[in-house]
Design a protein around this motif. Structure first.
Motif, mmCIF file in Angstrom:
data_model
loop_
_atom_site.group_PDB
_atom_site.id
_atom_site.type_symbol
_atom_site.label_atom_id
_atom_site.label_comp_id
_atom_site.label_asym_id
_atom_site.label_seq_id
_atom_site.Cartn_x
_atom_site.Cartn_y
_atom_site.Cartn_z
ATOM 1 N N MET A 1 0.856 -1.194 0.000
ATOM 2 C CA MET A 1 0.000 0.000 0.000
ATOM 3 C C MET A 1 0.887 1.238 0.000
ATOM 4 S SD MET A 1 -2.733 -1.226 2.899
ATOM 5 C CE MET A 1 -4.260 -0.356 2.546
ATOM 6 N N THR A 2 0.477 2.227 -0.769
ATOM 7 C CA THR A 2 1.241 3.472 -0.759
ATOM 8 C C THR A 2 0.418 4.539 -0.034
ATOM 9 O OG1 THR A 2 0.355 3.969 -2.931
ATOM 10 C CG2 THR A 2 2.583 3.043 -2.853
ATOM 11 N N TRP A 3 1.091 5.219 0.809
ATOM 12 C CA TRP A 3 0.413 6.213 1.638
ATOM 13 C C TRP A 3 0.887 7.615 1.292
ATOM 14 C CZ3 TRP A 3 -3.319 3.866 4.171
ATOM 15 C CH2 TRP A 3 -3.140 2.564 4.667
ATOM 16 N N LYS A 4 0.011 8.550 1.587
ATOM 17 C CA LYS A 4 0.414 9.941 1.594
ATOM 18 C C LYS A 4 0.878 10.218 3.028
ATOM 19 C CE LYS A 4 -1.717 14.369 0.500
ATOM 20 N NZ LYS A 4 -3.032 15.021 0.403
ATOM 21 N N TRP A 5 2.071 10.781 3.172
ATOM 22 C CA TRP A 5 2.599 11.028 4.524
ATOM 23 C C TRP A 5 2.412 12.501 4.870
ATOM 24 C CZ3 TRP A 5 5.586 7.213 7.386
ATOM 25 C CH2 TRP A 5 5.604 5.954 6.756
ATOM 26 N N GLU A 6 1.793 12.748 6.009
ATOM 27 C CA GLU A 6 1.532 14.140 6.395
ATOM 28 C C GLU A 6 1.830 14.393 7.873
ATOM 29 O OE1 GLU A 6 -1.984 15.815 3.598
ATOM 30 O OE2 GLU A 6 -2.525 14.024 4.734
ATOM 31 N N SER A 7 1.977 15.665 8.188
ATOM 32 C CA SER A 7 2.381 16.070 9.538
ATOM 33 C C SER A 7 1.184 16.233 10.471
ATOM 34 C CB SER A 7 3.155 17.390 9.451
ATOM 35 O OG SER A 7 3.200 18.004 10.721
ATOM 36 N N GLN A 8 1.270 15.601 11.629
ATOM 37 C CA GLN A 8 0.239 15.785 12.665
ATOM 38 C C GLN A 8 0.394 17.148 13.334
ATOM 39 O OE1 GLN A 8 1.103 12.093 15.012
ATOM 40 N NE2 GLN A 8 -1.019 11.573 14.563
ATOM 41 N N ARG A 9 1.648 17.539 13.507
ATOM 42 C CA ARG A 9 1.913 18.799 14.219
ATOM 43 C C ARG A 9 1.342 19.996 13.484
ATOM 44 N NH1 ARG A 9 7.877 19.349 14.639
ATOM 45 N NH2 ARG A 9 8.144 17.666 13.155
ATOM 46 N N GLU A 10 1.447 19.924 12.142
ATOM 47 C CA GLU A 10 0.930 21.026 11.337
ATOM 48 C C GLU A 10 -0.579 21.195 11.564
ATOM 49 O OE1 GLU A 10 2.818 21.035 7.395
ATOM 50 O OE2 GLU A 10 0.782 21.434 6.659
ATOM 51 N N GLN A 11 -1.258 20.056 11.646
ATOM 52 C CA GLN A 11 -2.708 20.103 11.861
ATOM 53 C C GLN A 11 -3.038 20.558 13.277
ATOM 54 O OE1 GLN A 11 -5.002 19.925 9.491
ATOM 55 N NE2 GLN A 11 -3.200 19.790 8.167
ATOM 56 N N TYR A 12 -2.178 20.223 14.217
ATOM 57 C CA TYR A 12 -2.365 20.706 15.592
ATOM 58 C C TYR A 12 -2.296 22.233 15.587
ATOM 59 C CZ TYR A 12 -1.287 21.751 20.505
ATOM 60 O OH TYR A 12 -1.289 22.282 21.771
ATOM 61 N N GLY A 13 -1.259 22.763 14.940
ATOM 62 C CA GLY A 13 -1.096 24.211 14.861
ATOM 63 C C GLY A 13 -2.291 24.872 14.196
ATOM 64 N N ARG A 14 -2.769 24.258 13.107
ATOM 65 C CA ARG A 14 -3.897 24.812 12.364
ATOM 66 C C ARG A 14 -5.182 24.811 13.223
ATOM 67 N NH1 ARG A 14 -6.886 21.229 8.446
ATOM 68 N NH2 ARG A 14 -8.779 22.440 8.166
ATOM 69 N N ALA A 15 -5.419 23.679 13.885
ATOM 70 C CA ALA A 15 -6.621 23.568 14.720
ATOM 71 C C ALA A 15 -6.585 24.586 15.855
ATOM 72 C CB ALA A 15 -6.745 22.150 15.280
ATOM 73 N N LEU A 16 -5.408 24.773 16.444
ATOM 74 C CA LEU A 16 -5.286 25.733 17.548
ATOM 75 C C LEU A 16 -5.617 27.148 17.095
ATOM 76 C CD1 LEU A 16 -2.099 25.059 19.717
ATOM 77 C CD2 LEU A 16 -4.497 24.844 20.372
ATOM 78 N N VAL A 17 -5.112 27.526 15.931
ATOM 79 C CA VAL A 17 -5.372 28.883 15.428
ATOM 80 C C VAL A 17 -6.869 29.066 15.179
ATOM 81 C CG1 VAL A 17 -4.978 30.475 13.506
ATOM 82 C CG2 VAL A 17 -3.058 29.191 14.482
ATOM 83 N N GLU A 18 -7.501 28.038 14.618
ATOM 84 C CA GLU A 18 -8.956 28.128 14.401
ATOM 85 C C GLU A 18 -9.700 28.275 15.716
ATOM 86 O OE1 GLU A 18 -9.376 25.475 10.351
ATOM 87 O OE2 GLU A 18 -10.766 25.138 12.006
ATOM 88 N N LEU A 19 -9.285 27.471 16.701
ATOM 89 C CA LEU A 19 -9.922 27.554 18.019
ATOM 90 C C LEU A 19 -9.734 28.946 18.621
ATOM 91 C CD1 LEU A 19 -8.968 24.088 19.541
ATOM 92 C CD2 LEU A 19 -11.294 24.940 19.191
ATOM 93 N N GLY A 20 -8.540 29.477 18.426
ATOM 94 C CA GLY A 20 -8.247 30.814 18.932
ATOM 95 C C GLY A 20 -9.179 31.862 18.351
#
Lengths: 314, 279
Positions: A1-20
């Motif tokens: 299987m081939t996966w797309k590899w992505e950053s969890q931290r980036e999404q954490y940062g994004r979610a935090l800014v939205e919450l803010g």
């Protein structure tokens, strides 16, 4: 299987800014690692609601407690090794015991930290956090789920430990896949054996299921993102229907997710079981994939464990 | 000025005496506890709850209230006695200290006891927690103030100094720390166990405004607190020179009563000295 590899931290940062943006009660603390944990994104957007505590994790957690006791929803971040072990007493006394609204979102967990070596590769944080009364423990499976976990836990008012990694991880869910806290997610149906994973190991479980399918073995795969409270219903149902369970985690096999599942099954429905995880040893420096291989965290390890379980099935 | 009125000070002192009596009675009845450290900080707590702080026993969660954090959580009996005197709960409840099912735990629990702002007991946490409250007040543009009582043994704790730096860094002029300098910790004199002096210089070096007072003088406690209120841009520590076990002759300056309840005879003697032998 081939996966797309992505950053969890980036999404954490994004979610935090939205919450803010959405809520003024959100405050964020870090301990001199904000550019790594990505709380720096929030810090730039809302400097007045971001407090860098310096390299002082104990101080950060107690400061978080004071803020939470004053009505704030607090996200406190640092590397998992410092955000759990180094300030364990503070988490116990000032977060868990008073049941305060603090989310400890810890990055760089597990052996995939890589080159930094054993000093930074915490493989016992799930164990430390899950024995604390009042503390929920969540290991998001990928970047999409990380975003959803952060948005979801922000709505709760009690302590949560969220564990994310340093390295990019395979994306196994869609942006639209619903995330339900406390409810294990069946990623693939199967009736011969159940593979339960958390974090990066869910992708390995899915790969293992493909491999087992080649031999006519029909494996169920479960993403056990919430380790506490444990979704016993889904676990017991899977054990009952498939008759064998393999767990896979990027954590010590001592008292991690696999142990939680084992305890649940011992008391509720006894089936042959095998835990894939890091043995009771410290890690070392190396590349992610080299470490995963050396410490027994590969698709092949899961396949092998599944065969072992299948042999022991009545 | 009212605060210098002799009668007013005498009233506070009378409350403090009752609080001391309650504290010893509670520890005696419970059969365990920390009389020495409970007695040394009584005067500060009484001055806070009966003169200095804005608070409302009928609304313990009133958002505008001033906050008090007892960092030296083992002085819980005197905090409970003060809260009871201030009518947060009935005096009768003091008898339940350390008993199964009681709201009055051996160390303060904010989820169980009305008026307790922070769960403490493990030492060295209170100042950082107070800082969090002070940051919240600044964020919300609220005028309430934070008061923290620390023991001098807590000066051994690294986190105390982490918190000292943070308060100074974030210019938290809305927090005041009282340092109960009774000069004794569990194993012996502070200077023998872990040297603290020059303590005032240390706090000055950390950017704090430092005041030193007699921690048993109501007048000095109130004056120093007023001074602290006027200090802008930095936090204030009031080093309160106190006597461990203050108010009970045989407990004063005694290591023996750090963490031990009095015997029947000792209890009778204490009640006689605190003028409550009939109770």
């Amino acid at each position: 299987m081939t996966w797309k590899w992505e950053s969890q931290r980036e999404q954490y940062g994004r979610a935090l800014v939205e919450l803010g943006k959405e809520r003024s009660d959100i405050v964020v603390l870090d301990a001199d690692l904000s550019s790594s944990t990505r709380t720096a994104d929030f810090a730039s957007a809302f400097p007045e609601r971001f407090f860098n505590c310096g390299i002082a994790e104990q101080n950060m957690i107690d400061t978080a407690a004071g803020l939470a006791a004053s009505g704030k929803t607090v996200f406190a971040s640092t590397f998992a090794v410092f955000g759990t072990g180094r300030c364990y007493d503070q988490i116990r006394q000032s977060v868990a015991y008073p049941k305060l609204n603090i989310k400890i979102v810890a990055s760089h967990a597990g052996i995939t930290v890589g080159g930094d070596g054993a000093s930074h590769q915490i493989i016992e944080d799930i164990a430390l956090m899950r024995v604390l009364p009042n503390m929920a423990v969540i290991v998001p499976v990928d970047s999409n789920e990380t975003y959803k976990v952060i948005k979801t836990v922000a709505k709760t008012e009690t302590p949560v430990y969220v564990r994310i990694g340093r390295a990019d991880v395979p994306t196994v869910t869609d942006k639209d896949t619903p995330f339900e806290m406390n409810k294990a997610k069946v990623m693939r149906d199967g009736m011969d054996v159940t593979l339960i994973g958390c974090g990066i190991m869910v992708s390995k479980c899915l790969e293992a299921a493909e491999e087992l399918a080649k031999h006519g073995i029909d494996a169920r795969v479960i993403n056990l993102h919430t380790i506490k409270p444990l979704d016993e219903k889904t676990i017991v149902k899977a054990a009952r229907e498939t008759g064998g369970v393999v767990t896979a985690e990027e954590h010590s096999v001592m008292m991690g997710m696999g142990s939680a599942v084992a305890m649940c099954l011992v008391e509720n429905f006894h089936v042959p079981m095998k835990r894939v995880g890091i043995p009771d040893v410290f890690g070392e420096s190396g590349a992610c994939n080299e470490l995963m291989e050396k410490y027994g965290l590969t698709m092949e390890n899961i396949v092998e464990a599944a065969h072992d379980v299948l042999k022991r099935k009545k | 000025m009212e605060i210098y009125d002799g009668e007013f000070i005498a009233e506070l002192e009378a409350v403090a005496k009752r609080v001391r009596s309650h504290s010893i009675t509670m520890i005696y009845r419970a059969g365990s506890g920390h009389p020495g450290g409970s007695l040394s900080g009584v005067d500060v707590m009484v001055a806070l709850y009966f003169h200095i702080m804005k608070h409302d026993p009928n609304r313990p969660d009133w958002p505008e209230r001033d906050r008090f954090v007892l960092s030296k959580g083992h002085a819980a009996p005197s905090l409970y006695a003060v809260l009871s005197e201030a009518k947060y709960f009935p005096e009768k409840e003091l008898e339940t200290l350390r008993k199964l099912g009681s709201r009055l735990q051996g160390h303060p629990c904010m989820r169980k006891t009305p008026g307790v702002e922070m769960s403490t007991g493990s030492l060295g946490h209170g100042l950082a927690a107070g800082n969090g409250m002070a940051l919240a007040a600044k964020l919300d543009r609220k005028l309430y103030r934070i008061y923290v009582l620390c023991g001098d043994g807590e000066m051994d704790v690294g986190e105390t100094w982490e918190a000292a730096m943070l308060a100074s860094h974030y210019k938290l002029d809305n927090i005041t720390m009282y340092l109960d300098r009774n000069k004794l910790q569990l194993d012996g004199p502070t200077e023998k166990i872990m040297s603290l002096e020059p303590l005032a210089d240390k706090w000055k070096a950390f950017g704090w405004h430092v005041i030193e007072i007699n921690g048993h003088s109501m007048k000095e406690i109130i004056q120093a607190t007023n001074e602290a209120r006027g200090v802008k841009g930095r936090p204030t520590v009031i080093i309160c020179h106190t006597i461990k076990g203050k108010g009970v002759s045989y407990m004063e300056g005694s290591l023996h009563f750090h963490g031990k309840a009095p015997t029947d005879e000792e209890y009778k003697q204490a009640m006689k000295e605190l003028g409550t032998a009939d109770q």
